[in-house]
Design an enzyme around this catalytic site. Structure first.
Site, PDB file in Angstrom:
ATOM      1  N   ASP A 113     -28.714 -76.526  58.629  1.00  0.00           N
ATOM      2  CA  ASP A 113     -29.224 -77.858  58.996  1.00  0.00           C
ATOM      3  C   ASP A 113     -30.656 -78.032  58.499  1.00  0.00           C
ATOM      4  O   ASP A 113     -31.043 -79.078  57.974  1.00  0.00           O
ATOM      5  CB  ASP A 113     -29.101 -78.110  60.510  1.00  0.00           C
ATOM      6  CG  ASP A 113     -29.558 -76.939  61.362  1.00  0.00           C
ATOM      7  OD1 ASP A 113     -29.871 -75.862  60.815  1.00  0.00           O
ATOM      8  OD2 ASP A 113     -29.600 -77.099  62.601  1.00  0.00           O
ATOM      9  N   TYR A 122     -12.269 -73.079  53.952  1.00  0.00           N
ATOM     10  CA  TYR A 122     -11.333 -73.686  53.004  1.00  0.00           C
ATOM     11  C   TYR A 122     -10.018 -72.931  52.959  1.00  0.00           C
ATOM     12  O   TYR A 122      -8.959 -73.516  52.797  1.00  0.00           O
ATOM     13  CB  TYR A 122     -11.937 -73.705  51.592  1.00  0.00           C
ATOM     14  CG  TYR A 122     -12.812 -74.883  51.313  1.00  0.00           C
ATOM     15  CD1 TYR A 122     -13.893 -75.188  52.127  1.00  0.00           C
ATOM     16  CD2 TYR A 122     -12.561 -75.703  50.224  1.00  0.00           C
ATOM     17  CE1 TYR A 122     -14.697 -76.266  51.857  1.00  0.00           C
ATOM     18  CE2 TYR A 122     -13.370 -76.786  49.942  1.00  0.00           C
ATOM     19  CZ  TYR A 122     -14.436 -77.060  50.765  1.00  0.00           C
ATOM     20  OH  TYR A 122     -15.220 -78.132  50.485  1.00  0.00           O
ATOM     21  N   LYS A 127     -25.598 -70.276  59.264  1.00  0.00           N
ATOM     22  CA  LYS A 127     -25.760 -70.861  60.600  1.00  0.00           C
ATOM     23  C   LYS A 127     -25.598 -69.714  61.597  1.00  0.00           C
ATOM     24  O   LYS A 127     -24.723 -69.719  62.469  1.00  0.00           O
ATOM     25  CB  LYS A 127     -24.705 -71.974  60.787  1.00  0.00           C
ATOM     26  CG  LYS A 127     -24.862 -72.797  62.040  1.00  0.00           C
ATOM     27  CD  LYS A 127     -26.043 -73.741  62.036  1.00  0.00           C
ATOM     28  CE  LYS A 127     -26.213 -74.391  63.393  1.00  0.00           C
ATOM     29  NZ  LYS A 127     -27.467 -75.155  63.529  1.00  0.00           N
ATOM     30  N   ASP A 143     -20.576 -76.730  49.588  1.00  0.00           N
ATOM     31  CA  ASP A 143     -19.972 -78.005  49.186  1.00  0.00           C
ATOM     32  C   ASP A 143     -20.903 -79.152  49.557  1.00  0.00           C
ATOM     33  O   ASP A 143     -21.207 -80.032  48.750  1.00  0.00           O
ATOM     34  CB  ASP A 143     -18.607 -78.169  49.881  1.00  0.00           C
ATOM     35  CG  ASP A 143     -17.913 -79.456  49.492  1.00  0.00           C
ATOM     36  OD1 ASP A 143     -18.060 -79.883  48.331  1.00  0.00           O
ATOM     37  OD2 ASP A 143     -17.216 -80.039  50.350  1.00  0.00           O
ATOM     38  N   ASP A 151     -23.746 -81.463  46.988  1.00  0.00           N
ATOM     39  CA  ASP A 151     -23.712 -82.923  46.822  1.00  0.00           C
ATOM     40  C   ASP A 151     -25.088 -83.513  47.100  1.00  0.00           C
ATOM     41  O   ASP A 151     -25.546 -84.421  46.404  1.00  0.00           O
ATOM     42  CB  ASP A 151     -22.689 -83.561  47.784  1.00  0.00           C
ATOM     43  CG  ASP A 151     -21.369 -83.870  47.089  1.00  0.00           C
ATOM     44  OD1 ASP A 151     -21.033 -83.161  46.117  1.00  0.00           O
ATOM     45  OD2 ASP A 151     -20.667 -84.810  47.516  1.00  0.00           O
TER      46      ASP A 151
HETATM   47  C1  IPM Z   1     -16.264 -79.762  45.024  1.00  0.00           C
HETATM   48  C2  IPM Z   1     -15.261 -80.737  45.569  1.00  0.00           C
HETATM   49  C3  IPM Z   1     -14.058 -79.945  46.065  1.00  0.00           C
HETATM   50  C4  IPM Z   1     -14.559 -79.016  47.164  1.00  0.00           C
HETATM   51  C5  IPM Z   1     -12.870 -80.775  46.561  1.00  0.00           C
HETATM   52  C6  IPM Z   1     -12.421 -81.780  45.514  1.00  0.00           C
HETATM   53  C7  IPM Z   1     -11.723 -79.918  46.988  1.00  0.00           C
HETATM   54  O1  IPM Z   1     -15.830 -81.485  46.573  1.00  0.00           O
HETATM   55  O2  IPM Z   1     -15.936 -79.065  44.040  1.00  0.00           O
HETATM   56  O3  IPM Z   1     -17.374 -79.683  45.538  1.00  0.00           O
HETATM   57  O4  IPM Z   1     -14.667 -79.442  48.314  1.00  0.00           O
HETATM   58  O5  IPM Z   1     -14.859 -77.868  46.863  1.00  0.00           O
HETATM   59 MG    MG Z   2     -17.914 -81.149  46.847  1.00  0.00          MG
END
Ligand code: IPM
Ligand code: MG
Length: 376
Positions: free
Chosen positions: A226, A144, A194, A250, A254
Site C-alpha cells: 500500500d 493467480y 504485505k 500486476d 499498471d
Molecule cells: C497483465 C495482465 C494480465 C495479468 C491479465 C490479462 C491476465 O493484466 O499482464 O498484467 O493480470 O497478469
Molecule cells: Mg495487468
C-alpha cells in the site's frame, strides 16, 4: 551465423500494426549484427478464437514450443468480451502460456524519458529529469494460480475463493533474478510485500532477507504494497529495481505504466530457463487498444522495445538490443511522437505508426553510419 526461431503472435487490435514495425526493425538489426531469425506467425487471442475456437490454438502452442522465443502483440477486444472469463482472449491465451512454459519472471521496465515527462499525469516537479524503474514481478505463483480456487455455493451462500500461496523455491528463484538485475543497475532492490498481514508475504520477506546475504553489494529494502502504491506517485525517482509477487506486481505495474506517460512506450519480458537458455515471451505492457485499432496511429515503440528485450535476454545479442534502445531514444529526442505522446509542445513531430517505425529505422541507420565512420 546464428539463426533464432521466433513465434510471432501478433494477436488482436493494434497488435498486427505495431508488430509490423517491430519486425522491420528486427530485419534491420539482423543485417547489421550478423544473425538471422526464422519467423513463424500464428493466431492467438481473438484471432485464435476466430481461427479455431480457442484463444491458444494447439498449433500456436506447438509453434511456441519449437521456437527460441515468443514475440507477442496483444489480445482482446469487444468482439470476444461476452465469452466466459476463462475463454476470453486475455485469460485464455496469456495465463496458459505463462503456466505451460513456467514463465515465472516478468520484467517490466517503467522508463519515463526526460523528453516525455509532460505526457505523465504527475506534476513536473515530481519527475524532473524522468525516472527509470524496473519491476520484477513473480508471474506463475500467488493468487493467480494458487489452489484451491472455487466459485459457487457453499453452506447456502455464494462464495468466491482464491488462495495466495508461495513456496520457498518460488521466492528464491525470482529473488536471485531480482538481485542480479539490481547488480546490473544501481545496486538497490526494493522488495514489496504485505508482511504485516499475509503469511505468504512473511515468507517472501524472510526469503528475500536471507538471499541478501549472498548479494552484499546490493542494498535491500522492504516496503508494504500500500505504501509502495503511494510512493510511486509521490516520488517515483526513489525506486530502482522493485521485486514483488504476482498480484501486487500486476497492480503496481499498471500504476507504473500510467505515471510513465503512455502505455505505448513500455515493453515487457516473461522469462524462464530452458536447458541452458533463457526462453521468453516478449510483449508490450499496453493492451490491444481496440478503440484505435486499424487506423495506423498506434505507438509501435513498446513492441519494438519488447523485440529488443528478446534480442537481449533470449538471444544474447546485447549490442543489437542496445542499438534498438538507443534508436528509440533518438527518435523521441528529435521530436517524433505518436498521438499518445503528443502534448502540443514546440518541436514535436506527430506521426503515425509507420512513420514512427521509419524514425526508429533512420535513427538506427545513423548509428550504423557513425560506427562505420569511427572504424575507418
Ligand atoms: C497483465 C495482465 C494480465 C495479468 C491479465 C490479462 C491476465 O493484466 O499482464 O498484467 O493480470 O497478469
Ligand atoms: Mg495487468
Amino acid at each position: 551465423m546464428s539463426t533464432y526461431r521466433v513465434a510471432v503472435l501478433a494477436g488482436d487490435g493494434i497488435g498486427p500494426e505495431v508488430m509490423h514495425e517491430a519486425l522491420r526493425v528486427l530485419s534491420a538489426v539482423e543485417q547489421k549484427y550478423g544473425f538471422n531469425t526464422q519467423r513463424v506467425e500464428k493466431p492467438v487471442g481473438g484471432a485464435g478464437i476466430d481461427a479455431s475456437g480457442k484463444a491458444l490454438p494447439a498449433d500456436t502452442l506447438a509453434e511456441c514450443e519449437a521456437a527460441d522465443a515468443i514475440l507477442f502483440g496483444s489480445v482482446g477486444g469487444p468482439k470476444w468480451e461476452n465469452l466466459p472469463p476463462d475463454e476470453r482472449p486475455e485469460r485464455g491465451a496469456l495465463l496458459p502460456l505463462r503456466a505451460h512454459f513456467g514463465l515465472y519472471a516478468n520484467l517490466r521496465p517503467g522508463v519515463c524519458l526526460p523528453e516525455l515527462t509532460a505526457a505523465s499525469p504527475l506534476k513536473d516537479s515530481l519527475i524532473e529529469g524522468g525516472f527509470d524503474i524496473l519491476c520484477v514481478r513473480e508471474l506463475t505463483g500467488g493468487m493467480y494460480f494458487g489452489q484451491p480456487k472455487f466459485y459457487g455455493e457453499r453452506e447456502g451462500e455464494l462464495i468466491g475463493l482464491d488462495t495466495m500461496i508461495y513456496h520457498r523455491h518460488e521466492v528464491e528463484r525470482i529473488g536471485h533474478l531480482a538481485f542480479r538485475a539490481a547488480q546490473g543497475r544501481s545496486h538497490r532492490l526494493c522488495s514489496v510485500d504485505k508482511a504485516n498481514v499475509l503469511s505468504a508475504s512473511v515468507l517472501w520477506r524472510d526469503v528475500m532477507t536471507e538471499l541478501s546475504a549472498q548479494y552484499p553489494d546490493v542494498q535491500l529494502s522492504h516496503m508494504y504494497v500500500d505504501n509502495a502504491a503511494m510512493q510511486l506517485v509521490r516520488n517515483p525517482g526513489q525506486f530502482d529495481v522493485i521485486v514483488t509477487e504476482n498480484t501486487f506486481g500486476d497492480i503496481l505495474t499498471d500504476e507504473m505504466a500510467m505515471i510513465c506517460g503512455s502505455l505505448g512506450m513500455l515493453p515487457s519480458a516473461s522469462l524462464c530457463t530452458r536447458g541452458n537458455k533463457t526462453f521468453g515471451l516478449y510483449e508490450p505492457s499496453g493492451g490491444s487498444a481496440p478503440d484505435i485499432a486499424g487506423q495506423g496511429i498506434a505507438n509501435p515503440i513498446a513492441q519494438i522495445l519488447s523485440m529488443g528485450m528478446m534480442l537481449r535476454h533470449s538471444f544474447g545479442q546485447v549490442q543489437a538490443a542496445d542499438a534498438v534502445d538507443k534508436a528509440v531514444r533518438a527518435a523521441i529526442s528529435v521530436g517524433f511522437r505518436t498521438r499518445d505522446l503528443a502534448t502540443g509542445s514546440p518541436g514535436e513531430r506527430v506521426v503515425d505508426t509507420a512513420a514512427m517505425g521509419d524514425a526508429v529505422l533512420d535513427a538506427l541507420e545513423q548509428q550504423f553510419n557513425l560506427v562505420n565512420y569511427q572504424h575507418n
